[in-house]
Design a protein around this motif. Sequence first.
Motif, PDB file in Angstrom:
ATOM      1  N   ARG A   7       0.747  -1.117   0.089  1.00 33.23           N
ATOM      2  CA  ARG A   7      -0.077   0.102   0.178  1.00 33.23           C
ATOM      3  C   ARG A   7       0.890   1.263   0.142  1.00 33.23           C
ATOM      4  NH1 ARG A   7      -3.925  -2.231  -2.241  1.00 33.23           N
ATOM      5  NH2 ARG A   7      -4.718  -3.989  -1.266  1.00 33.23           N
ATOM      6  N   ALA A   8       0.252   2.339  -0.407  1.00 34.16           N
ATOM      7  CA  ALA A   8       1.167   3.593  -0.570  1.00 34.16           C
ATOM      8  C   ALA A   8       1.522   4.165   0.856  1.00 34.16           C
ATOM      9  CB  ALA A   8       0.365   4.684  -1.594  1.00 34.16           C
ATOM     10  N   GLN A  27       3.844   0.138 -13.109  1.00 37.06           N
ATOM     11  CA  GLN A  27       3.674   1.134 -11.904  1.00 37.06           C
ATOM     12  C   GLN A  27       2.279   1.004 -11.282  1.00 37.06           C
ATOM     13  OE1 GLN A  27       5.952   3.228 -10.725  1.00 37.06           O
ATOM     14  NE2 GLN A  27       7.364   3.015 -12.279  1.00 37.06           N
ATOM     15  N   ARG A  39       2.687  -1.551  -8.749  1.00 37.12           N
ATOM     16  CA  ARG A  39       3.342  -1.261  -7.479  1.00 37.12           C
ATOM     17  C   ARG A  39       2.450  -0.228  -6.609  1.00 37.12           C
ATOM     18  NH1 ARG A  39       9.130   0.420 -10.543  1.00 37.12           N
ATOM     19  NH2 ARG A  39       9.896  -1.708 -10.414  1.00 37.12           N
ATOM     20  N   ARG A  40       1.543   0.380  -7.272  1.00 36.18           N
ATOM     21  CA  ARG A  40       0.836   1.316  -6.410  1.00 36.18           C
ATOM     22  C   ARG A  40      -0.929   1.229  -6.871  1.00 36.18           C
ATOM     23  NH1 ARG A  40       5.391   3.590  -8.447  1.00 36.18           N
ATOM     24  NH2 ARG A  40       6.535   4.745  -7.082  1.00 36.18           N
ATOM     25  N   ASP A  62      -3.312   3.985  -6.136  1.00 40.65           N
ATOM     26  CA  ASP A  62      -3.256   5.327  -6.671  1.00 40.65           C
ATOM     27  C   ASP A  62      -4.444   5.840  -7.704  1.00 40.65           C
ATOM     28  OD1 ASP A  62      -2.629   7.665  -8.422  1.00 40.65           O
ATOM     29  OD2 ASP A  62      -0.361   7.186  -7.907  1.00 40.65           O
ATOM     30  N   GLU A 107       8.799   8.210  -6.114  1.00 45.25           N
ATOM     31  CA  GLU A 107       8.135   8.521  -7.041  1.00 45.25           C
ATOM     32  C   GLU A 107       8.518   9.204  -8.078  1.00 45.25           C
ATOM     33  OE1 GLU A 107       4.384  10.204  -5.478  1.00 45.25           O
ATOM     34  OE2 GLU A 107       3.940   8.556  -4.252  1.00 45.25           O
TER      35      GLU A 107
END
Length: 288
Positions: A91-92, A178, A181-182, A185, A243
């Motif tokens: 999680r971010a 990406q 990974r996120r 988002d 980022e």
Amino acid sequence: MNAQLSDFLRSRRARLSPQDVGLAGYGRRRVPGLRREEVAQLAGVSTDYYIRLEQGRGRQVSDAVLDAVSRALRLDPTEHAYLHDLARPHRATGRGRQPIRRSVRHLLESMRDTPAIVVDHRMVIVTANALGVAVFGLTDDLRSRDRARQFFLDPKSRAFFPDWAADAESVAAELRLQAARRPDDQRLTALIGELCIKSAEFRTLWADHKVREKTQGRKRINHPTVGELVFTFERLALADDDEQTLIVYTVEPGSPTAERLAVLASWTAAHDAGAEAEWRKDNDTAAH
């Protein structure tokens, strides 16, 4: 994420034949690629366990199992990391985009003869040096800095990037990486959704489930003012910032690109000097 994991594993199975992995191919196959039981055999897990994993029902899957499946499917290092991200998405942190440090800005300003940009994980150009602005035609309009949308949705990008098809594959593969990974988002998810709706090319590339992280390579552009420019780029991580990355574009000394870039740099310097003189004139007038 479960749907992405399922689609990714199926797509990686489909690209392999039994002969590719040293198995005998028995019987007629309704679909190309390895069967689920063959992947399970190669990975050393039960067929039922692999089926649950491919269906997104594998809970608390271990690193050992993911590594074994990765070897069975002949995943490259980037695909291997992507599989782990899909199976156990992190999680971010909630930090959001970090401001550009003064030291990074000074670094950009010091590279007067080399185009350089800083991009975030959504492929938005956060900042650039003067030559980077000139090479990529950046303006105060934020749309000029939104690389992914501009690349797929602006018809002029096909003329600007002569290797558009190959570049398009890289852009889609980077966005897929990406996204894994996120997963939280929402802006990145909205970007991908918009591109899938508005661009048939992106939709096709997204369905291929290719993942790639290009940290260096060759970039060709057709600049509207000075013509073809051929760069070698390096993508560099910024300390304490996961980022944003710095991309530096270098050229072969004495090459046609070096000559054209020098012309562009001189025009940029002259424009900047003129703009500064105009600014000083306006301020002097206002002071009196």
